[in-house]
Design an enzyme around this catalytic site. Structure first.
Site, PDB file in Angstrom:
ATOM      1  N   HIS A 203      42.582  36.168  25.643  1.00 24.91           N
ATOM      2  CA  HIS A 203      43.239  37.281  26.360  1.00 24.91           C
ATOM      3  C   HIS A 203      42.752  38.599  25.759  1.00 24.91           C
ATOM      4  O   HIS A 203      43.526  39.393  25.241  1.00 24.91           O
ATOM      5  CB  HIS A 203      44.760  37.148  26.321  1.00 24.91           C
ATOM      6  CG  HIS A 203      45.250  36.021  27.182  1.00 24.91           C
ATOM      7  ND1 HIS A 203      45.308  36.118  28.555  1.00 24.91           N
ATOM      8  CD2 HIS A 203      45.671  34.772  26.877  1.00 24.91           C
ATOM      9  CE1 HIS A 203      45.759  34.972  29.049  1.00 24.91           C
ATOM     10  NE2 HIS A 203      45.979  34.134  28.063  1.00 24.91           N
ATOM     11  N   ASN A 227      38.278  32.327  30.716  1.00 25.94           N
ATOM     12  CA  ASN A 227      39.521  32.804  31.325  1.00 25.94           C
ATOM     13  C   ASN A 227      40.204  33.766  30.361  1.00 25.94           C
ATOM     14  O   ASN A 227      40.354  33.481  29.179  1.00 25.94           O
ATOM     15  CB  ASN A 227      40.460  31.634  31.658  1.00 25.94           C
ATOM     16  CG  ASN A 227      39.843  30.674  32.667  1.00 25.94           C
ATOM     17  OD1 ASN A 227      39.608  29.507  32.365  1.00 25.94           O
ATOM     18  ND2 ASN A 227      39.573  31.164  33.850  1.00 25.94           N
ATOM     19  N   ARG A 235      23.594  41.707  29.746  1.00 25.64           N
ATOM     20  CA  ARG A 235      23.358  42.646  28.639  1.00 25.64           C
ATOM     21  C   ARG A 235      24.603  42.828  27.767  1.00 25.64           C
ATOM     22  O   ARG A 235      24.533  43.430  26.710  1.00 25.64           O
ATOM     23  CB  ARG A 235      22.890  44.007  29.173  1.00 25.64           C
ATOM     24  CG  ARG A 235      21.391  44.047  29.474  1.00 25.64           C
ATOM     25  CD  ARG A 235      20.913  45.438  29.825  1.00 25.64           C
ATOM     26  NE  ARG A 235      21.456  45.894  31.089  1.00 25.64           N
ATOM     27  CZ  ARG A 235      20.953  45.611  32.297  1.00 25.64           C
ATOM     28  NH1 ARG A 235      19.870  44.854  32.389  1.00 25.64           N
ATOM     29  NH2 ARG A 235      21.523  46.053  33.390  1.00 25.64           N
ATOM     30  N   GLY A 257      39.232  22.011  37.388  1.00 24.18           N
ATOM     31  CA  GLY A 257      38.742  22.220  38.747  1.00 24.18           C
ATOM     32  C   GLY A 257      39.293  23.477  39.388  1.00 24.18           C
ATOM     33  O   GLY A 257      38.940  23.793  40.517  1.00 24.18           O
ATOM     34  N   ASP A 282      46.319  23.754  29.087  1.00 26.54           N
ATOM     35  CA  ASP A 282      47.041  25.001  29.361  1.00 26.54           C
ATOM     36  C   ASP A 282      48.147  24.736  30.388  1.00 26.54           C
ATOM     37  O   ASP A 282      48.477  25.604  31.208  1.00 26.54           O
ATOM     38  CB  ASP A 282      46.082  26.102  29.846  1.00 26.54           C
ATOM     39  CG  ASP A 282      46.679  27.505  29.763  1.00 26.54           C
ATOM     40  OD1 ASP A 282      47.783  27.653  29.195  1.00 26.54           O
ATOM     41  OD2 ASP A 282      46.055  28.441  30.285  1.00 26.54           O
TER      42      ASP A 282
HETATM   43 ZN   LIG Z   1      48.116  29.285  27.692  1.00 31.83          ZN
END
Ligand SMILES: [Zn+2]
Length: 409
Positions: A203, A227, A235, A257, A282
């Protein structure tokens, strides 16, 4: 090993495709003695048959080391991020029945006092062996790459805050995800490393250069690579590029997926290699549940077609908010995407065991380790799960193992 030397109460898993550290034994056998793997070898194992030895036929089935999920928020309708200790137990039991013989409980960004209270509650479950420890996904994260995390409760990295959370977790904090571009991040990384906590970059809106600097001071893990990070640019490869590039860094991917294109999964697997890729779910409470509205920490999430998204504003779909996957489904998906089976087994078990420092107890089909294993059919559909030598029950799939005196599932 011949007749008469097999200890009483042992179980022989005979003639399966056994994925061991030395390669796939095809066929191979695993002898489970008490809660441990007693021995393993090539062949169907029928020459080991002895009075009192329970033989379970595994022909045509894969036998994999039990999965270890480093990043999971919930499942089976409840979660680690809210609810009671029994709700957390339910989530852990759901994932165990779907192949995760060990898991961390992952918290998301929330008010500090609430995080401390959750950490203390989960530490109690870790003491009891329900979970292998805690993963704090926050609160030192970047609002620019927040995903489903709540920016209102994000904090600037602060060693004193880290120490409060560490203390609340009672020695069970294993991983903390943070954004290294935030002021004070380097001090928190150093404090976490000193405390024996794995620092994961995630994050984050960090550049490749800033991410590399974080690795220099001790970050060794990537939270759901790609993610919650700036997109790869040729670059400016960003955090994803820098984390993949560094040999010392293990890289999580959510191979469900939904979170990543299959091409990204294959490329990440190749770039990371078998010793650095880590498969995670997750997952949030909706894993294993029907579509509908659920919570992820302080946020509401709508699940439609198995895809979890934040409840959007003005009819727009919100950010992807965790997954509804299990380790069994991400393993199956990774294999279907073209990652070789031994590498998938390493990424789902052996490498996360190393990250947690529990390789001497679990994470491979190797004599002397806990008999933590997963049985899948030819198509990698989950058939059965064994933890510490005990078959687990409770997953919805009909077990299809043929057996004379088989486990009660
Ligand atoms: Zn998480």
């Amino acid at each position: 090993m011949g007749q008469g030397v097999v200890p009483g109460g042992s179980v022989l898993l005979a003639g399966g495709l056994a994925v061991t550290p030395g390669g796939v034994l095809d066929p191979g056998w695993i002898l489970v003695t008490g809660d441990l793997i007693g021995a393993a070898g090539e062949g169907d194992g029928h020459d080991l048959a002895a009075p009192g030895l329970e033989v379970v036929e595994m022909r045509g089935r894969w036998v994999l080391p039990g999965f270890i999920d480093l990043h999971v928020h919930g499942g089976g309708g409840t979660s680690f991020t809210e609810g009671t200790a029994d709700d957390a137990r339910n989530a852990a039991a759901f994932h165990r029945a779907h192949g995760s013989t060990s898991m961390l409980a992952s918290l998301v960004t929330a008010p500090l006092a609430e995080l401390e209270a959750r950490a203390a509650m989960l530490a109690g479950l870790a003491d009891q062996g329900v979970i292998a420890g805690l993963h704090l996904e926050g609160p030192f994260l970047s609002a620019a790459r927040r995903g489903a995390q709540d920016p209102r409760h994000m904090l600037v990295p602060d060693v004193a805050v880290f120490e409060r959370l560490y203390a609340a977790a009672g020695g069970h904090l294993r991983v903390i995800t943070l954004a290294p571009e935030l002021p004070g991040a380097a001090e928190v990384i150093r404090a976490a490393v000193r405390a024996g906590v794995t620092v994961a970059v995630g994050h984050t809106d960090a550049t490749a250069e800033v991410t590399s600097a974080a690795v220099e001071v001790g970050a060794t893990h990537a939270t759901h690579l790609f993610n919650g990070m700036r997109p790869w640019h040729h670059r400016e490869p960003g955090a994803a590029g820098a984390l993949l590039d560094r040999e010392a860094v293990t890289c999580e991917i959510v191979a469900d997926g939904v979170h990543l294109h299959d091409m990204t999964i294959r490329l990440a697997a190749r770039a990371a290699g078998p010793g650095r890729l880590v498969l995670v779910t997750d997952a949030m409470a909706a894993a294993g549940m029907p579509d509908g509205r659920y919570r992820l920490g302080p946020k509401q999430v709508d699940v439609a077609g198995g895809v979890a998204r934040l409840v959007g504003e003005a009819g727009k779909p919100g950010a992807i908010a965790g997954s509804t996957a299990t380790m069994a489904t991400v393993v199956r998906h990774a294999v279907a995407a073209g990652v070789p089976v031994p590498e998938v087994a390493a990424a789902a078990s052996t490498t996360p065991a190393r990250v947690l420092g529990i390789s001497e107890r679990t994470g491979a089909l190797r004599p002397g380790l806990f008999a933590d294993l997963v049985v899948c059919d030819e198509e990698f559909r989950l058939d059965a799960v064994m933890r510490h030598g005990q078959w687990l029950s409770g997953f919805p799939a009909e077990p299809s193992i043929s057996r004379a005196r088989g486990p009660s599932l």
